[in-house]
Design an enzyme around this catalytic site. Structure first.
Site, PDB file in Angstrom:
ATOM      1  N   ASP A 131       0.875  -1.167   0.000  1.00 12.32           N
ATOM      2  CA  ASP A 131       0.000   0.000   0.000  1.00 12.32           C
ATOM      3  C   ASP A 131       0.915   1.222   0.000  1.00 12.32           C
ATOM      4  O   ASP A 131       1.888   1.271   0.761  1.00 12.32           O
ATOM      5  CB  ASP A 131      -0.852   0.042   1.267  1.00 12.32           C
ATOM      6  CG  ASP A 131      -2.006  -0.942   1.266  1.00 12.32           C
ATOM      7  OD1 ASP A 131      -2.150  -1.711   0.286  1.00 12.32           O
ATOM      8  OD2 ASP A 131      -2.765  -0.963   2.251  1.00 12.32           O
TER       9      ASP A 131
ATOM     10  N   HIS B  10       5.340  -7.264  -0.191  1.00 13.79           N
ATOM     11  CA  HIS B  10       5.032  -8.538  -0.831  1.00 13.79           C
ATOM     12  C   HIS B  10       5.653  -8.599  -2.233  1.00 13.79           C
ATOM     13  O   HIS B  10       6.079  -7.581  -2.775  1.00 13.79           O
ATOM     14  CB  HIS B  10       3.519  -8.725  -0.902  1.00 13.79           C
ATOM     15  CG  HIS B  10       2.861  -8.841   0.458  1.00 13.79           C
ATOM     16  ND1 HIS B  10       2.314 -10.009   0.923  1.00 13.79           N
ATOM     17  CD2 HIS B  10       2.688  -7.923   1.446  1.00 13.79           C
ATOM     18  CE1 HIS B  10       1.823  -9.820   2.136  1.00 13.79           C
ATOM     19  NE2 HIS B  10       2.036  -8.554   2.473  1.00 13.79           N
TER      20      HIS B  10
ATOM     21  N   SER C 197       8.346   4.332   4.584  1.00 11.23           N
ATOM     22  CA  SER C 197       9.566   4.484   3.800  1.00 11.23           C
ATOM     23  C   SER C 197       9.243   4.319   2.329  1.00 11.23           C
ATOM     24  O   SER C 197       8.155   4.686   1.885  1.00 11.23           O
ATOM     25  CB  SER C 197      10.647   3.498   4.254  1.00 11.23           C
ATOM     26  OG  SER C 197      11.895   3.903   3.715  1.00 11.23           O
TER      27      SER C 197
END
Length: 286
Positions: free
Chosen positions: A92, A149, A250
């Protein structure tokens, strides 16, 4: 770049980045049932975290603040876009920049670029496959899900720790600080995929007190003083599998060897992404 950006970014040059971040590392791992849940509720309110998406939405269920930062989501909320040739978002976040890598140069912001060679730890052989490839830079804000992921199925070929500063990676610093992503501490992970080589660069930032990979655990801290290359046999990860995580927000930078991918036309700078969202269609490597 404007004067306000410069004034906001300038103090970062003199701050003790690693000291501050290691202090945050310790504080976010304190177990205190009377302080942790209120801190989570306050943080969620300030940064508009959607706790309803968490696998466990109860702030009192998290033993530490860091457990909340790295919380898992309900799996059904982030389905992986179908199709073997579809690359998906690994996180996300929000797109900072994307596009072609021009003779090894990667666009950071107006007036700023950096080289694939320096980003990947200074090794020209390591960077060679990406010199005419494509890239996408994705910023994770404090409110976002912080697990990372796989955008494609891949086999790990190399992990490289690269020491550096811990400048903020917020918009004003990206627009202001030259070669920001090639100066910050980072963990470079390289994969072989059906569509060519893939690099996932996990960029640290101030308050990002930990970068982990699923095959190696906590990579940083401690702070390192030189580039560290490692190989891990038999690490094969399917598209959508967790490969690492950040503490706080980050940036993840994707580099792809394949120059022929077709990006989703709705994507561009400042577009929000969700984990599993389709990013591009990839033709098989010749």
């Amino acid at each position: 770049m404007n004067l306000l950006d410069i004034l906001k970014a300038w103090p970062l040059y003199i701050l003790p980045h690693h000291f501050i971040s290691r202090l945050v590392f310790r504080l976010t791992r304190i177990q205190c049932p009377t302080l942790v849940p209120p801190a989570i509720r306050l943080f969620s309110k300030v940064f508009k975290v959607n706790l309803a998406e968490a696998l466990n939405p109860d702030p009192a269920s998290y033993p530490t603040f860091n457990a909340f930062f790295t919380r898992p989501l309900q799996p059904a909320l982030r389905p992986m876009a179908a199709g073997d040739q579809v690359m998906v978002s690994p996180v996300d976040g929000r797109i900072s920049q994307m596009g072609k890598i021009e003779t090894g140069r990667i666009f950071q912001a107006k007036g700023h670029e950096y080289s694939a060679v320096e980003l990947l730890g200074g090794d020209e052989v390591r960077a060679a496959p990406f010199m005419q490839g494509q890239f996408m830079t994705i910023y994770l804000s404090p409110r976002d899900y912080h697990r990372i992921h796989m955008p494609l199925t891949g086999t790990l070929t190399e992990q490289v720790y690269v020491p550096g500063r811990l400048f903020s990676v917020a918009g004003h610093t990206v627009r202001t600080i030259p070669r920001l992503f090639a100066r910050n501490e980072r963990v470079v992970t390289l994969f072989d995929t059906e569509f060519g080589k893939l690099a996932m660069v996990l960029v640290g930032a101030i308050n990002v007190a930990a970068i982990e990979t699923v095959w190696d655990g906590l990579v940083t801290p401690p702070q390192g003083w030189g580039v560290k290359r490692q190989t891990f046999p038999d690490v094969n990860l399917a598209k959508g599998a967790e490969m690492g995580r950040f503490n706080m927000g980050s940036t993840v930078i994707l580099l792809l060897e394949n120059p022929s991918l077709a990006w989703n036309q709705a994507l561009g700078a400042d577009v929000a992404l969700q984990l599993g969202q389709a990013l591009a269609n990839l033709p098989a490597k010749d």
